[in-house]
Design an enzyme around this catalytic site. Sequence first.
Site, PDB file in Angstrom:
ATOM      1  N   ASN A   1       0.874  -1.177   0.000  1.00 11.24           N
ATOM      2  CA  ASN A   1       0.000   0.000   0.000  1.00 11.24           C
ATOM      3  C   ASN A   1       0.908   1.224   0.000  1.00 11.24           C
ATOM      4  O   ASN A   1       1.551   1.524   1.003  1.00 11.24           O
ATOM      5  CB  ASN A   1      -0.877  -0.044   1.271  1.00 11.24           C
ATOM      6  CG  ASN A   1      -1.669   1.229   1.495  1.00 11.24           C
ATOM      7  OD1 ASN A   1      -1.733   2.104   0.619  1.00 11.24           O
ATOM      8  ND2 ASN A   1      -2.279   1.334   2.668  1.00 11.24           N
TER       9      ASN A   1
ATOM     10  N   GLU B   1      -4.891  -5.084  10.928  1.00  9.96           N
ATOM     11  CA  GLU B   1      -3.828  -4.097  11.107  1.00  9.96           C
ATOM     12  C   GLU B   1      -4.033  -3.353  12.419  1.00  9.96           C
ATOM     13  O   GLU B   1      -4.830  -2.401  12.475  1.00  9.96           O
ATOM     14  CB  GLU B   1      -3.853  -3.093   9.953  1.00  9.96           C
ATOM     15  CG  GLU B   1      -3.680  -3.743   8.603  1.00  9.96           C
ATOM     16  CD  GLU B   1      -3.175  -2.746   7.571  1.00  9.96           C
ATOM     17  OE1 GLU B   1      -2.053  -2.938   7.096  1.00  9.96           O
ATOM     18  OE2 GLU B   1      -3.886  -1.771   7.277  1.00  9.96           O
TER      19      GLU B   1
ATOM     20  N   SER C   1       4.002  -2.438  10.233  1.00  9.57           N
ATOM     21  CA  SER C   1       5.462  -2.512  10.331  1.00  9.57           C
ATOM     22  C   SER C   1       6.043  -3.866   9.912  1.00  9.57           C
ATOM     23  O   SER C   1       6.988  -4.363  10.519  1.00  9.57           O
ATOM     24  CB  SER C   1       5.925  -2.124  11.733  1.00  9.57           C
ATOM     25  OG  SER C   1       5.497  -0.801  12.047  1.00  9.57           O
TER      26      SER C   1
HETATM   27  P1  PGA Z   1       3.212   0.063   7.625  1.00  7.99           P
HETATM   28  O1  PGA Z   1       1.694   0.276   7.112  1.00  7.99           O
HETATM   29  O2  PGA Z   1       3.695  -1.201   6.961  1.00  7.99           O
HETATM   30  O3  PGA Z   1       3.938   1.283   7.163  1.00  7.99           O
HETATM   31  O4  PGA Z   1       3.157  -0.076   9.095  1.00  7.99           O
HETATM   32  C1  PGA Z   1       0.820  -0.797   7.006  1.00  7.99           C
HETATM   33  C2  PGA Z   1      -0.495  -0.346   6.445  1.00  7.99           C
HETATM   34  O5  PGA Z   1      -0.993   0.729   6.817  1.00  7.99           O
HETATM   35  O6  PGA Z   1      -1.089  -1.057   5.604  1.00  7.99           O
END
Ligand code: PGA
Length: 251
Positions: free
Chosen positions: A11, A169, A215
Amino acid sequence: MTERKPMIAGNWKMFKTLPQALGTARELVDLLKKPPVADVMIAPAHVFLQPLFTVFESTYVALGAQNVFWENEGAFTGEISPPMLTSVGCKYVIIGHSERRQFLSETNENIRKKIKAAIDSRLIPIFCVGETEAERDAEKTFSVLDKQVRKGIEKFSRDELKDLVIAYEPVWAIGTGKTATKKQAQEIHAFIRSLIEKIYGNDLAKKMRILYGGSVKPTNIADLMGMDDIDGALIGGASLEADTFSKIVYY
Ligand code: PGA
């Protein structure tokens, strides 16, 4: 052990200009020459969908959008409809991301309408759920997720939901460098799967892919993927560079 095909989804959020997006997409295609075990998707900003389709066509990378509206057409200034997305080559659409819930007032009801509209246009929704840090601290994680999942996918037929992907998430892990431990994530994934089983039965629950997001990096992906109910990942920050993302794809 599992009949579910893994999925690694990127994303890009509101990052990159057109030349940067094209550059990263081309690099990624070069790095992903060997057939990946997982389905791979990149969701760039809407304005880059069409140009990126020309780069990703006939490669292992599928195209996804970061949002969609719930009507097919009409006077809805600034919105993008499901048929518009399929007409530029989109296969997937992220729906209900926590940043949209938080900053753009997305409700469970609107998210359900978007999921319905996406499915009606044969887009595969990646339906996001997750608790905030305050909700976790108040021990509301399970009740929050229960509500988000039930409201988001209530009153569908099993057939409509056969390709739906859920992304768990935890909001406190997004872009913070704090990842849920593989045990924490597995516990929630198993909970979500049991909820699907309760509502829609075992067959659908067994088939439904549940991704983890928050993350995810090349250094923690293999551990997460080793858990029974984790079928892949939705990746923000670490999807922005082709080299890093390709390491996650070939975890
Ligand atoms: P991140 O975002 O990998 O930067 O933590 C994950 C997401 O919002 O899909």
